[in-house]
Design an enzyme around this catalytic site. Sequence first.
Site, PDB file in Angstrom:
ATOM      1  N   GLY A 115       0.958  -1.287  -0.067  1.00  0.00           N
ATOM      2  CA  GLY A 115       0.011   0.143  -0.098  1.00  0.00           C
ATOM      3  C   GLY A 115       0.975   1.186   0.078  1.00  0.00           C
ATOM      4  N   CYS A 116       0.384   2.475  -0.166  1.00  0.00           N
ATOM      5  CA  CYS A 116       1.188   3.684  -0.493  1.00  0.00           C
ATOM      6  C   CYS A 116       0.700   4.824  -0.178  1.00  0.00           C
ATOM      7  CB  CYS A 116       1.773   3.458  -1.893  1.00  0.00           C
ATOM      8  SG  CYS A 116       2.416   1.996  -2.494  1.00  0.00           S
ATOM      9  N   ALA A 117       1.357   5.967  -0.342  1.00  0.00           N
ATOM     10  CA  ALA A 117       0.900   7.278  -0.487  1.00  0.00           C
ATOM     11  C   ALA A 117       1.598   7.806  -1.748  1.00  0.00           C
ATOM     12  CB  ALA A 117       1.633   8.218   0.726  1.00  0.00           C
ATOM     13  N   ASN A 171      -0.063   3.705  -6.134  1.00  0.00           N
ATOM     14  CA  ASN A 171      -0.521   3.145  -4.837  1.00  0.00           C
ATOM     15  C   ASN A 171      -1.570   2.038  -5.038  1.00  0.00           C
ATOM     16  OD1 ASN A 171      -1.992   2.429  -2.462  1.00  0.00           O
ATOM     17  ND2 ASN A 171      -2.899   4.328  -2.282  1.00  0.00           N
TER      18      ASN A 171
END
Lengths: 501, 374
Positions: free
Chosen positions: B12-14, B209
């Site tokens: 997951g990410c920003a 993301n």
Amino acid sequence: MSLNYLTPEFKVLRDYDRCINCKVCMRQCANEVHSYDEDLDKMIADDYKCVNCQRCVVMCPTHALTIIKHPQVFRENANWTYDAIRDIYRQAETGGVLLSAMGNDRPYPIYWDKMVINASQVTNPSIDPLREPMELKIFIGRKPDKIELDENLNVKTKMPPQLKLNFPIMFSAMSYGSISYNAHASLARAAKELGIYYNTGEGGLHKDFRKYGENTIVQVASGRFGVDREYLKTAAAVEIKIGQGAKPGIGGHLPGEKVSEDISETRMIPVGSDAISPAPHHDIYSIEDLSQLIYSLKEATDYKKPVGVKIAAVNNVAAIASGIARAGADYIAIDGFRGGTGAAPKRIRDNVGIPIEFAIASVDSRLRSEGIRHTISLVAAGSIRNSADIIKAIALGADAVYIGSAALIAIGCHMCQQCNTGKCNWGIATQDPNLVKRLNPEIGYKRLINLITAWGHEIQEMLGGMGINDIESLKGNRLMLRGIGMTQKELDILGILAAGE
Amino acid sequence: MLKEGNIRIPSGCAISGIIDKSGAVFSGQIIADSIATMHDRSNGLGGGFAAYGIYPDFKEHYAFHMFYDDAKAKQDTEDLLKANFVIAYEEKIPTRKTQSIKNAPLIHRYFVLPKLEVLNASEMNDEDFIVKFIFNVNKNIDGAYIFSSGKNMGVFKAVGYPEDVAEFYKLETYNGYMWTAHGRFPTNTPGWWGGAHPFNLLNISVVHNGELSSYDTNRKYLEEFGYSCTLMTDTEVAAYIFDLLLRKHKLPVTLAAKVIASPLWNQVERLSPKERELYYNLKIIYSKALLNGPFSIIVTYDNGFIAINDRIKLRPLTAASQGDMIYVASEESAIRRVCKNPDKVWIPKGGEPVIAEIEQQNISEIYDKKEVTA
Ligand code: SF4
Ligand code: SF4
């Protein structure tokens, strides 16, 4: 009776407390198992004749009947099995090739059942097909490498002809002759309603079914039965049949007694004459010849219809498929060794060819390594039994599947494997008008629609579980599969990891 | 345990992206501040930035940014570089010691042009030549990895939180007209620097993301066109798809967006005949380039970016504008941190791209530093 050394295969159990002597079973059984004994005032059965098609069991109004495997055994012998001994009795008696029907029934590993499917947890939300769009539509045909547009975004690419399918499922080739008029009527009508295709097989297209042309794939096989301009013109696509999974390398034979008035007209052969499909096409002895036939058919149909090629899955299937792709075919249908048939020599049905699971994987890999996979469609056949098999076939690399046996089961087939006798009590593999009328196409086509719709729902559920909302994104997506109980070599050929990896 | 690149790791990410449409450049500090706001969306296992317009002095040269595990990898790569390229300038990429960034590989950059005689002998155009070279180094030289290869742009990435990565690479000293940033939350990773985002090939970079459920389908499709996906990351696949569509197949970026997040068939049915024809072809030809599964993604190319969600919007993406500035980020907070009063803030619909491009034609002429209202 027992001079041929055989004992009955099945035993008819009748619960006399229930039987009311209504004689339904007697009238229903084309094998003449049941009869009424006046003296005893009782129904009796001749176990010898029973093929376990279960027509009587289902029709008996009082549920008085049960058919069981006959308890008679040979002395136990792991080598000389029941079948091994009985086949010899039969051949010693007749001097003939053993005939059989439907697909290979030997206990080979079923690789579908050794593969499991992935689902999303946490990192990737699963998708609920009841709330979110979930696309199952696919197109079969050659695809260009890239799109060409002019400066106003008008499409310059010439898209080759495509078959549009609402489900990645089609009804496999089954000829009129091997199956009945009513069976064809059910398949054709269901294909139309579902927005998919059925395949005439090699027996021509009955004039009554021309109206389903838009949903019809017509076959051109080695016997060229029923092939004329009208035939090609009516169809949505043309399929050259090279081989079939149940009997790779050999032709076909519809005995003269099955060639009725109607079949004679459809096949364009005289009434009562044997319809013989030679083993090879006598104008195709090499891949160049195949290419010529492909292009002749394309010429004949103004390049407006896909021309596919159906082959049986054999050892060298990957190289053959690559040749077919390069010969100009729009799709390749591959039929695995469990594929069904109306009649095939038993030894061939049971011993020739390879499982479809391996064939799809190796063909898909081969075409990809040659950079041509995206240009051609791949249809997998040869015992697709349920929606999970379809998911697995597509994840291994197929674009769509053909179903034959499953479609027949949907309209009543009980897998008695006696199609070659022409006495199908379910009105499917028979030309006897009294038997044919038992299959009501009005009911048959609805059952087929139900089956495909149900499978469609299940496919959507499984796709959603994987976090996919378009069947296209499953194609060749082998990471979605894991193998259980396979050797490393088998896993490698299928191109999948072991469960837990 | 297998190293990233041999195994696929979901994460997951920003993400955050900023462009000045006038082409004026601004400091990397701004994007660093933006992405730092979303600290909790990453877990310190990967952060990175892509910066466009930062190398005006070498704007005609391909800027190769390299990670080397050891001196041998460096030597082998440089031998190969020298055989194929004229190197205008090379140096160690300046970094500062920071507490949280550890185990740094050797990090170098080279400004290069292919040697004409080698290029001609290869019978390729220079972009294809470079791509082939990159694939060759990344696949065949153990411990060497080209992680940035565009002109007048560069990627900076590391294992760490993005704000620490910015400090490590001294990004406040670079000025660019377009920046993207990424903070990563892999579910497990041995912490390989090459695995951080952005992922870059030539002038295309991707921050992403999401998790592609279509990964294997996309990868195999790309391999047919000669791409080799060595990293096993979704971002790599996304980047190559854009490279294929934009650079090789010359699709306009608006249509590339409609390939990776294609309209549904029943939407296509409702279009005008001309558009229906267009989308019919697009969907059929590029069916395996559809990115399926949840994602928000920012793809930067020469003169702009496209930010887009998967077609049912399973990951967050917010956009804002103020004057010439366009902002996109996973969360609105990351925009508000660097742009207090945007003219407009909106949440793009699933599959609806935000496309922001430099308005002047000749972007290489504009490098004035401009104060940015923050
Ligand atoms: S159908 Fe059933 S009830 Fe009727 S005669 Fe046969 S066994 Fe008896
Ligand atoms: S089609 Fe008829 S004859 Fe053939 S297996 Fe099925 S039930 Fe038996």
